[in-house]
Structure formats: C-alpha cells, structure tokens
Design a protein around this motif. Structure first.
Motif, PDB file in Angstrom:
ATOM      1  N   UNK A  71       0.808  -1.230   0.000  1.00 41.04           N
ATOM      2  CA  UNK A  71       0.000   0.000   0.000  1.00 41.04           C
ATOM      3  C   UNK A  71       0.839   1.277   0.000  1.00 41.04           C
ATOM      4  N   UNK A  72       2.145   1.142  -0.047  1.00 39.65           N
ATOM      5  CA  UNK A  72       3.042   2.325  -0.016  1.00 39.65           C
ATOM      6  C   UNK A  72       2.640   3.298   1.101  1.00 39.65           C
ATOM      7  N   UNK A  73       2.319   2.722   2.273  1.00 37.00           N
ATOM      8  CA  UNK A  73       1.992   3.497   3.470  1.00 37.00           C
ATOM      9  C   UNK A  73       0.762   4.397   3.325  1.00 37.00           C
ATOM     10  N   UNK A  74      -0.158   4.044   2.377  1.00 33.58           N
ATOM     11  CA  UNK A  74      -1.362   4.870   2.235  1.00 33.58           C
ATOM     12  C   UNK A  74      -2.602   4.057   2.614  1.00 33.58           C
ATOM     13  N   UNK A  75      -3.376   4.575   3.551  1.00 34.99           N
ATOM     14  CA  UNK A  75      -4.571   3.870   4.003  1.00 34.99           C
ATOM     15  C   UNK A  75      -5.546   3.651   2.849  1.00 34.99           C
ATOM     16  N   UNK A  76      -5.696   4.619   1.958  1.00 34.62           N
ATOM     17  CA  UNK A  76      -6.673   4.441   0.873  1.00 34.62           C
ATOM     18  C   UNK A  76      -6.283   3.265  -0.025  1.00 34.62           C
ATOM     19  N   UNK A  77      -4.979   3.014  -0.143  1.00 35.96           N
ATOM     20  CA  UNK A  77      -4.548   1.865  -0.960  1.00 35.96           C
ATOM     21  C   UNK A  77      -4.882   0.546  -0.262  1.00 35.96           C
ATOM     22  N   UNK A  78      -4.793   0.548   1.069  1.00 38.44           N
ATOM     23  CA  UNK A  78      -5.140  -0.679   1.795  1.00 38.44           C
ATOM     24  C   UNK A  78      -6.648  -0.944   1.691  1.00 38.44           C
ATOM     25  N   UNK A  79      -7.434   0.110   1.807  1.00 37.19           N
ATOM     26  CA  UNK A  79      -8.896  -0.044   1.710  1.00 37.19           C
ATOM     27  C   UNK A  79      -9.272  -0.553   0.325  1.00 37.19           C
ATOM     28  N   UNK A  80      -8.655  -0.022  -0.727  1.00 36.69           N
ATOM     29  CA  UNK A  80      -9.024  -0.501  -2.073  1.00 36.69           C
ATOM     30  C   UNK A  80      -8.520  -1.927  -2.293  1.00 36.69           C
ATOM     31  N   UNK A  81      -7.399  -2.290  -1.692  1.00 33.79           N
ATOM     32  CA  UNK A  81      -6.904  -3.670  -1.828  1.00 33.79           C
ATOM     33  C   UNK A  81      -7.870  -4.632  -1.135  1.00 33.79           C
ATOM     34  N   UNK A  82      -8.355  -4.252   0.048  1.00 34.76           N
ATOM     35  CA  UNK A  82      -9.300  -5.123   0.773  1.00 34.76           C
ATOM     36  C   UNK A  82     -10.585  -5.267  -0.044  1.00 34.76           C
ATOM     37  N   UNK A  83     -11.059  -4.172  -0.655  1.00 33.93           N
ATOM     38  CA  UNK A  83     -12.259  -4.243  -1.506  1.00 33.93           C
ATOM     39  C   UNK A  83     -12.017  -5.168  -2.695  1.00 33.93           C
ATOM     40  N   UNK A  84     -10.807  -5.123  -3.231  1.00 33.94           N
ATOM     41  CA  UNK A  84     -10.499  -5.994  -4.375  1.00 33.94           C
ATOM     42  C   UNK A  84     -10.484  -7.460  -3.938  1.00 33.94           C
ATOM     43  N   UNK A  85      -9.953  -7.711  -2.739  1.00 33.73           N
ATOM     44  CA  UNK A  85      -9.953  -9.095  -2.222  1.00 33.73           C
ATOM     45  C   UNK A  85     -11.400  -9.585  -2.045  1.00 33.73           C
ATOM     46  N   UNK A  86     -12.287  -8.695  -1.584  1.00 32.30           N
ATOM     47  CA  UNK A  86     -13.697  -9.078  -1.392  1.00 32.30           C
ATOM     48  C   UNK A  86     -14.313  -9.438  -2.738  1.00 32.30           C
ATOM     49  N   UNK A  87     -14.036  -8.607  -3.744  1.00 28.87           N
ATOM     50  CA  UNK A  87     -14.569  -8.893  -5.092  1.00 28.87           C
ATOM     51  C   UNK A  87     -14.050 -10.232  -5.633  1.00 28.87           C
ATOM     52  N   UNK A  88     -12.776 -10.514  -5.312  1.00 29.32           N
ATOM     53  CA  UNK A  88     -12.194 -11.778  -5.803  1.00 29.32           C
ATOM     54  C   UNK A  88     -12.634 -12.974  -4.961  1.00 29.32           C
ATOM     55  N   UNK A  89     -13.438 -12.694  -3.937  1.00 27.36           N
ATOM     56  CA  UNK A  89     -13.964 -13.758  -3.068  1.00 27.36           C
ATOM     57  C   UNK A  89     -12.847 -14.625  -2.469  1.00 27.36           C
TER      58      UNK A  89
END
Ligand code: GZL
Length: 307
Positions: free
Chosen positions: A55-73
């Motif tokens: 996430x390069x130390x950015x919270x918004x990148x972590x949130x979008x990564x978690x959303x992507x993991x949810x989409x990928x089930x």
C-alpha cells in the motif's frame, strides 16, 4: 497498489487452495522487508495461495486492496493497518461478504470486535516501557536534567501511539527525565535523519534519542555524526526492532540498547489462516515472543540473526 499472487496447493478439506488476500503497509523499513518475506515464504510452504498488495503506506490503498480481495472472493483477508482508525466501513463490507479478517503486526481502534477474528503481533506499550525502563536505569545516578528527543513512528499508527505511551509511563514521576522534542520520522531513515538534524539545531542539550524503530535511529546517527558528535557516547540512543543494521550499530556502540519487535509472523499467520478458513475458533489476541539487547547480547546474536 501491487497485486501479486504466489503459492498454491490444496487446503485442509482437500479442495482448491485456500486463498489469502494480504494488504501490507509498504516497504518503509528493514522490519517491514523482513515481515513481507516471512509472509510470502510461509504462504508458499503452507500451500496457501497469496494475493499480496503493497500500500506504499497509504490507508486508501489498503482499503481498495481489501475491496479488491472481497470482489475476488478470497477465503481469508489479513492486513497490517498502517494507522489505527478509519477501518470500520471496509471491515463491515468484509463481514457482510462472510470473509474473515486477521490483523497482523498493527491493530485498529474499532469498537466492534466482531470485525476481525484475531490480532497477531507485539505489545507496543510493553516495548515502549522496556525502552523507558532501560533509560531510567542508565541514568539512575544523573543529578541534572536528562534531555530526551523522540523520533515517533508513523502518525496515528498503533506502534507510534503505544511506544510513545509505554515510554512516557516508564519515565513518569522522575522529573529529571524531560522529553524536550518529539516528532514523527515516519519509520524511515531519510525522515529520521532530517528530523534529527532539526532537533540538533533547535536543542541546546540532547542527552538521549528514543527512536521508535532502528531505521530512524540509523538516519539520526548520520545527522549526529555530521554535527561532529559521537552517537552512543555524546548522545545515548535507545531504539526498537533489532533488525540487522540496528544490531550492527549496537555492536559498534553507536546505539546503546534495542528492544526487539519480531517481524517473523508468517508461520503463525498461516496456521491461523488455515484454522479460520476451516471455521475453527482462534484466540482473539496472539502476542509474539521477543526480547531486548544490550551491546554484549547483540554481538552474540548477530551471526545467526535471520533479519
Ligand atoms: C511494528 C511495525 C513497525 C516497525 C517499523 O510492529 O509496525 O513498522 O517497528 C515498521 O520498523 O516500519
């Protein structure tokens, strides 16, 4: 955000591989590098398919990564939250999608404890206390003021908040110990050097540096030497992590004491992932084993140090 997959193999039920979505803080320090290596190598040896995001130390990148993991089930999500606050919305989305979440390394301040299955990592308040306790012993016979400057970790992160608190608790009640300046060095060498340069200009007398991690201490050492002072002698240094470069500086007498923070969380994390994936109950908090080093102990430990 870098999304990579590695690992593979079958899960405990003999079906397809358990997929783990892991959102890492970034690559800001030697500790983080060792932590990433431990997670990636452990996933491979555990036969867990890892989707890894930096996430390069950015919270918004972590949130979008978690959303992507949810989409990928994915089966399980694990992450080290760069800061303590602001996670409830995305963690509720994971809960709604029935994807269990494991916190590793750093924790969140969510009041709803059902948003994650467990926390695996260190007690940062204890780490701060250990650093402060060493300092009170080191300066027990000092009669005048002991002026301390503090390089804090990432603003809003659990390690920064808790290491600051633990240290302050340990020196409380002894008026001679004065924190004359305290500022974030963002857990990096570059920023630690920059802030230490400013401290050296603004403070007439600095007796001690308390750095929340070795990387900032190592940056500060460069600034102290550039100012013509001897780190470890003119200015005592106590730090946290015990990564190889920090331990070398301790062995060389440029740092005086290091409190260990263990980054090798991979094996325990993969055990937890398998249990949680199989619907088994796990403890809500699992703390890692870690110790503390003076110069003699560092010299002895260095040759066999894994990180
Ligand atoms: C602590 C970890 C901290 C390390 C730093 O568990 O979150 O982040 O102390 C790292 O080196 O950057």
């Amino acid at each position: 955000t870098l999304l990579t997959a590695c690992g593979g193999g079958s899960d405990s039920a003999g079906g397809g591989a358990v997929t783990l979505g892991f959102s890492q803080v970034g690559a800001e320090s030697g500790w983080r590098t060792a932590n990433t290596k431990s997670v990636q190598e452990s996933a491979k040896s555990a036969g867990i398919e890892l989707k890894f995001s930096d996430a390069q130390q950015k919270q918004e990148n972590q949130i979008s990564a978690i959303r992507s993991f949810i989409q990928q089930k994915v089966k399980v999500i694990a992450f080290s939250p760069v800061v303590e606050s602001g996670w409830d919305t995305v963690l509720k989305e994971a809960k709604t999608a029935n994807i269990p979440v494991i916190l590793t390394d750093r924790s969140v301040d969510s009041a709803d404890k059902t948003l994650y299955k467990t926390f695996l990592g260190s007690d940062f308040v204890t780490e701060g206390k250990k650093a402060g306790t060493w300092l009170t012993k080191e300066f027990a016979s000092a009669t005048g003021d002991v002026n301390i400057v503090e390089l804090q970790g990432t603003t809003g992160s659990a390690p920064a908040n808790d290491r600051k608190k633990g240290f302050a608790d340990a020196i409380a009640g002894q008026a001679k110990f004065k924190v004359v300046a305290s500022q974030t060095g963002e857990f990096t060498r570059a920023k630690g050097k920059e802030v230490m340069e400013a401290f050296l200009k603004s403070q007439s007398k600095i007796d001690v540096l308390y750095a929340h991690n070795d990387d900032m201490a190592l940056g500060a050492i460069e600034a102290i030497e550039a100012a013509g002072k001897k780190p470890g002698t003119d200015i005592k240094i106590v730090s946290v992590d015990a990564v190889k470069d920090g331990m070398q500086a301790l062995a060389d007498g440029k740092i005086n004491y290091i409190v260990e923070c263990n980054p090798l969380l991979g094996p325990q994390l993969m055990d937890l992932v398998k249990k949680v994936a199989a619907g088994q109950e796990v403890p809500t908090r699992i703390e890692t084993e870690e110790t503390e080093f003076d110069q003699a102990k560092a010299k002895e430990a260095l040759p066999k140090r894994q990180y």
